[in-house]
Design a protein around this motif. Structure first.
Motif, PDB file in Angstrom:
ATOM      1  N   MET A   1       0.572  -1.146  -0.062  1.00  0.00           N
ATOM      2  CA  MET A   1       0.208   0.184   0.214  1.00  0.00           C
ATOM      3  C   MET A   1       0.621   1.300  -0.111  1.00  0.00           C
ATOM      4  N   THR A   2       1.938   1.283   0.771  1.00  0.00           N
ATOM      5  CA  THR A   2       2.908   2.341   0.686  1.00  0.00           C
ATOM      6  C   THR A   2       3.540   2.418  -0.747  1.00  0.00           C
ATOM      7  N   ASP A   3       3.766   1.501  -1.220  1.00  0.00           N
ATOM      8  CA  ASP A   3       4.428   1.541  -2.600  1.00  0.00           C
ATOM      9  C   ASP A   3       3.540   2.166  -3.477  1.00  0.00           C
TER      10      ASP A   3
ATOM     11  N   MET B   1       2.049   9.316  -5.797  1.00  0.00           N
ATOM     12  CA  MET B   1       2.558  10.749  -5.592  1.00  0.00           C
ATOM     13  C   MET B   1       3.597  11.282  -6.595  1.00  0.00           C
ATOM     14  N   MET B   2       4.511  10.186  -6.977  1.00  0.00           N
ATOM     15  CA  MET B   2       5.369  10.547  -7.811  1.00  0.00           C
ATOM     16  C   MET B   2       5.089  10.684  -9.166  1.00  0.00           C
ATOM     17  N   GLY B   3       3.900   9.896  -9.629  1.00  0.00           N
ATOM     18  CA  GLY B   3       3.327  10.250 -10.960  1.00  0.00           C
ATOM     19  C   GLY B   3       2.613  11.655 -11.043  1.00  0.00           C
ATOM     20  N   SER B   4       2.012  11.976  -9.934  1.00  0.00           N
ATOM     21  CA  SER B   4       1.310  13.404  -9.842  1.00  0.00           C
ATOM     22  C   SER B   4       2.388  14.377  -9.926  1.00  0.00           C
TER      23      SER B   4
ATOM     24  N   LYS C   1      -2.931  20.212  -5.780  1.00  0.00           N
ATOM     25  CA  LYS C   1      -3.382  20.846  -4.398  1.00  0.00           C
ATOM     26  C   LYS C   1      -4.773  20.472  -4.394  1.00  0.00           C
ATOM     27  N   SER C   2      -5.721  20.477  -5.309  1.00  0.00           N
ATOM     28  CA  SER C   2      -6.954  20.036  -4.961  1.00  0.00           C
ATOM     29  C   SER C   2      -7.093  18.385  -4.784  1.00  0.00           C
ATOM     30  N   ASP C   3      -6.610  17.876  -5.666  1.00  0.00           N
ATOM     31  CA  ASP C   3      -6.413  16.205  -5.163  1.00  0.00           C
ATOM     32  C   ASP C   3      -5.983  16.011  -3.947  1.00  0.00           C
ATOM     33  N   LEU C   4      -4.820  16.706  -3.402  1.00  0.00           N
ATOM     34  CA  LEU C   4      -4.327  16.248  -2.170  1.00  0.00           C
ATOM     35  C   LEU C   4      -5.241  16.777  -0.961  1.00  0.00           C
ATOM     36  N   LYS C   5      -6.065  18.008  -1.375  1.00  0.00           N
ATOM     37  CA  LYS C   5      -7.119  18.331  -0.308  1.00  0.00           C
ATOM     38  C   LYS C   5      -8.294  17.289  -0.425  1.00  0.00           C
ATOM     39  N   GLN C   6      -8.681  16.558  -1.492  1.00  0.00           N
ATOM     40  CA  GLN C   6      -9.615  15.870  -1.545  1.00  0.00           C
ATOM     41  C   GLN C   6      -9.421  14.641  -0.747  1.00  0.00           C
ATOM     42  N   MET C   7      -7.817  14.138  -0.909  1.00  0.00           N
ATOM     43  CA  MET C   7      -7.590  12.940  -0.176  1.00  0.00           C
ATOM     44  C   MET C   7      -7.555  13.004   1.326  1.00  0.00           C
ATOM     45  N   MET C   8      -7.088  14.393   1.923  1.00  0.00           N
ATOM     46  CA  MET C   8      -7.113  14.619   3.135  1.00  0.00           C
ATOM     47  C   MET C   8      -8.571  15.063   3.676  1.00  0.00           C
ATOM     48  N   ASP C   9      -9.418  15.309   2.944  1.00  0.00           N
ATOM     49  CA  ASP C   9     -10.994  15.272   3.445  1.00  0.00           C
ATOM     50  C   ASP C   9     -11.388  13.843   3.548  1.00  0.00           C
TER      51      ASP C   9
END
Length: 126
Positions: free
Chosen positions: A60-62, A68-71, A85-93
């Motif tokens: 899962m970490t991989d 994240m590397m692809g993004s 940033k919006s994708d990261l915000k969605q993941m955090m939500d």
């Protein structure tokens, strides 16, 4: 398939410890109630955690690191940093629970309801 270590030594030790604890608990429960499939499922998950700790590799970490590397590569090529940033915000939500909204006087609705309920009790006692 290229598998290289992606978790640290402390993370691996924690996975081994928690995995063995869960495995012993699930095995003890499975001995008493062998018809319960949930204990078998927990035993498999615990064994997987022990294995991840021994080889210091978590799939899962991989997956998360590769996404994240692809993004990061896509943002460098396309210049779409705001998209990331919006994708990261969605993941955090998804993973961080939202806090209750505050009312205008600084207390939340639950505290206000409790206060009015206590006030009603005082009035009924009089």
């Amino acid at each position: 398939m290229n598998v290289k270590q992606n978790i640290g030594i402390m993370n691996a030790l924690i996975r081994i410890t928690v995995g063995l604890t869960m495995l012993s608990w699930a095995t003890a429960k499975l001995v008493k109630r062998p018809w319960r499939n949930s204990y078998l499922f927990i035993a498999f998950l615990a064994a997987m955690k022990v294995g991840e700790g021994i080889v210091k590799y978590c799939p899962m970490t991989d997956v998360i690191q590769s996404q994240m590397m692809g993004s990061d590569r896509n943002s460098n090529e396309n210049g779409s940093e705001s998209q990331n940033k919006s994708d990261l915000k969605q993941m955090m939500d998804m993973f961080v629970p939202k806090q209750k909204e505050q009312s205008s006087n600084g207390t939340n609705d639950n505290q206000h309801q409790q206060g009015s309920h206590l006030h009603e009790q005082e009035n009924t006692r009089s």
